[in-house]
Design a protein around this motif. Structure first.
Motif, PDB file in Angstrom:
ATOM      1  N   LEU A  10       0.814  -1.209   0.000  1.00  0.00           N
ATOM      2  CA  LEU A  10       0.000   0.000   0.000  1.00  0.00           C
ATOM      3  C   LEU A  10       0.848   1.260   0.000  1.00  0.00           C
ATOM      4  N   ARG A  19      -2.338   3.134  -6.962  1.00  0.00           N
ATOM      5  CA  ARG A  19      -3.500   3.688  -6.254  1.00  0.00           C
ATOM      6  C   ARG A  19      -4.100   4.861  -7.015  1.00  0.00           C
ATOM      7  N   SER A  41      -2.008  -2.507   6.876  1.00  0.00           N
ATOM      8  CA  SER A  41      -3.079  -1.617   7.332  1.00  0.00           C
ATOM      9  C   SER A  41      -2.880  -0.247   6.720  1.00  0.00           C
ATOM     10  N   PHE A  42      -3.946   0.514   6.647  1.00  0.00           N
ATOM     11  CA  PHE A  42      -3.902   1.861   6.093  1.00  0.00           C
ATOM     12  C   PHE A  42      -3.437   2.854   7.157  1.00  0.00           C
ATOM     13  N   GLN A  46      -3.680   7.906   4.541  1.00  0.00           N
ATOM     14  CA  GLN A  46      -4.242   7.157   3.420  1.00  0.00           C
ATOM     15  C   GLN A  46      -5.757   7.056   3.542  1.00  0.00           C
ATOM     16  N   ARG A  47      -6.243   6.829   4.734  1.00  0.00           N
ATOM     17  CA  ARG A  47      -7.698   6.747   4.930  1.00  0.00           C
ATOM     18  C   ARG A  47      -8.376   8.058   4.560  1.00  0.00           C
ATOM     19  N   THR A  52     -11.112   3.521   1.073  1.00  0.00           N
ATOM     20  CA  THR A  52     -10.491   2.236   1.395  1.00  0.00           C
ATOM     21  C   THR A  52     -11.432   1.057   1.174  1.00  0.00           C
ATOM     22  N   PHE A  55     -10.334  -1.335  -1.657  1.00  0.00           N
ATOM     23  CA  PHE A  55      -9.030  -1.971  -1.520  1.00  0.00           C
ATOM     24  C   PHE A  55      -9.223  -3.269  -0.731  1.00  0.00           C
TER      25      PHE A  55
END
Length: 445
Positions: A10, A19, A41-42, A46-47, A52, A55
């Motif tokens: 990620l 992305r 994990s994000f 990123q969130r 999300t 993904f």
């Protein structure tokens, strides 16, 4: 049409590019899905930046208890053997990976729409898949007419394990005698991996995309990709609604930088990577180190320093995770320096130009695709630190000219490197492949 992107991680340059494409496609109404290696994990940034929900942490089908257990044992044995063969790389070396990324990774993944509705056209889009995909089980599970697009973000698809060859040409003849492995020989681990990839990719409906002219040329000459059905250059696209010039004084005030200093920007995910050119940059900066008005503005993991050299004051801001900080850093710089000695189409240079900052770099890889000397920046001969220093000295002596080049750099991004432009090119490619697949199915019926 349903497009499934596969990217191992990620975070990182390839992940960012994948992305951004995924998001641009969804904004254009394409059903796009992003599959990544389980166990990640994000981050909070990123969130905040993307949806999300589209993904998916990837899970794979099982063969059964006993076959699955045997697969895992074989995978562990291979992984340990591979680590022993490749252990001992020098500091700053690129990673070297196996085509056996996981024990068993057949198409489609569990809970994937292709499993529920095989009649719907599905297109597989691969990105950076090392440590994620097992070549034999993944490609061996595909129907002969299943379209696969593979965007190359480095050289790994062309080689027996290295992600950048560092000048080695053995990938053109099957690898072996690899300079990057400890136990080198004609049938070493690079040769074995090359053969595994060659067998897996044979007779696949494969379509190669390269972001740079440099990487496209290498791909077209690669024995591993000799059976690919097409080769296309589609440059990375920048989200220009998120990356744009900010008022320089405001950016500097926010970052705590003197308003009248000449700022040289530099950044990389790993500042210690040899091919990113920190050694050459430090040698160049030493030649301008006596100028009291020059500062370096550096982001990334690690530090850029050398106690033996007289350098400008270096301002380190660490890893940059969010778009606002990225805009501030690029906008605060008068120039962004890109001393990579081997690279595809570095995102940092494109991001700097999107923020109106000209780029000074080496004539290496895909850098000349967007650094146009005298218009969007300046180029030096690859690896020539003395010439790079002269380019920096020219920039320091001509700030108004650099500002004009920055404006032209932004124009180039708007005209040729926008996310929408990239998404449109991929949509045209997808539609041509889905159309070909439907024609094949009608003829078979």
């Amino acid at each position: 049409m349903f497009v499934s992107h596969f990217n191992s991680f990620l975070r990182g340059g390839a992940a960012t590019a994948a992305r951004q494409l995924h998001t641009a496609l969804r904004n254009r109404g394409i059903q796009s899905r992003f599959q990544y290696l389980a166990g990640q994990s994000f981050s909070d940034s990123q969130r905040a930046e993307f949806d999300t929900d589209e993904f998916y942490s990837t899970q794979w089908a099982r063969k059964g208890s006993l076959p699955n257990a045997l697969d895992r044992v074989r995978f562990r044995v291979h992984r340990q053997s591979f680590k022993r063969a490749t252990r001992g790389a020098k500091d700053g070396a690129e990673i070297f990976t196996s085509p056996h990324g996981q024990p068993f990774t057949p198409w489609p993944p569990l809970d994937h729409p292709a499993a529920a509705d095989p009649a719907q056209p599905h297109l597989i889009h691969l990105h950076w898949i090392s440590k994620f995909i097992d070549f034999p089980s993944f490609f061996g599970s595909l129907d002969s007419d299943q379209p696969v697009v593979w965007t190359l973000h480095d050289m790994n698809a062309l080689t027996g394990g290295c992600h950048f060859a560092g000048g080695c040409q053995r990938f053109r003849v099957g690898c072996g005698n690899c300079p990057q492995v400890k136990r080198s020989g004609q049938t070493d681990v690079s040769f074995q991996a090359f053969e595994t990839k060659r067998r897996a990719l044979k007779d696949i409906n494969l379509h190669i995309v390269a972001p740079s002219r440099w990487l496209l040329g290498l791909a077209q000459s690669s024995p591993l990709l000799a059976d690919a059905k097409s080769f296309t250059r589609i440059p990375y696209g920048m989200p220009t609604d998120k990356l744009y010039p900010m008022q320089k004084q405001f950016a500097r005030e926010t970052l705590g930088i003197e308003p009248d200093a000449f700022i040289i920007g530099f950044g990389a995910m790993n500042l210690g990577s040899r091919r990113k050119g920190a050694t050459e940059l430090l040698a160049a900066l030493e030649r301008v180190g006596s100028n009291p008005n020059v500062r370096g503005l550096v982001f990334g993991s690690g530090t850029l320093s050398d106690a033996t050299k007289t350098l400008p004051e270096m301002i380190h801001v660490g890893n940059v995770q969010d778009d606002r900080t990225r805009r501030l850093v690029y906008s605060a710089a008068d120039v962004f320096v890109l001393p990579s000695t081997e690279d595809n189409l570095p995102l940092t240079g494109l991001e700097a130009m999107a923020c109106g900052t000209p780029v000074i770099g080496f004539d290496a890889g895909g850098i000349p695709d967007y650094v146009i000397p005298g218009k969007t920046g300046l180029l030096a001969d690859n690896g020539d630190a003395a010439q790079l220093a002269r380019r920096l000295q020219t920039a320091i002596a001509n700030p108004d000219a650099m500002q004009a080049m920055g404006a032209q750099a932004r124009d180039l991004i708007m005209n040729q490197f926008q996310s929408d432009t990239q998404a449109q090119c991929y949509m045209e490619l997808y539609r041509s492949l889905i159309g070909s697949e439907n024609q094949t199915q009608r003829r078979a019926a």
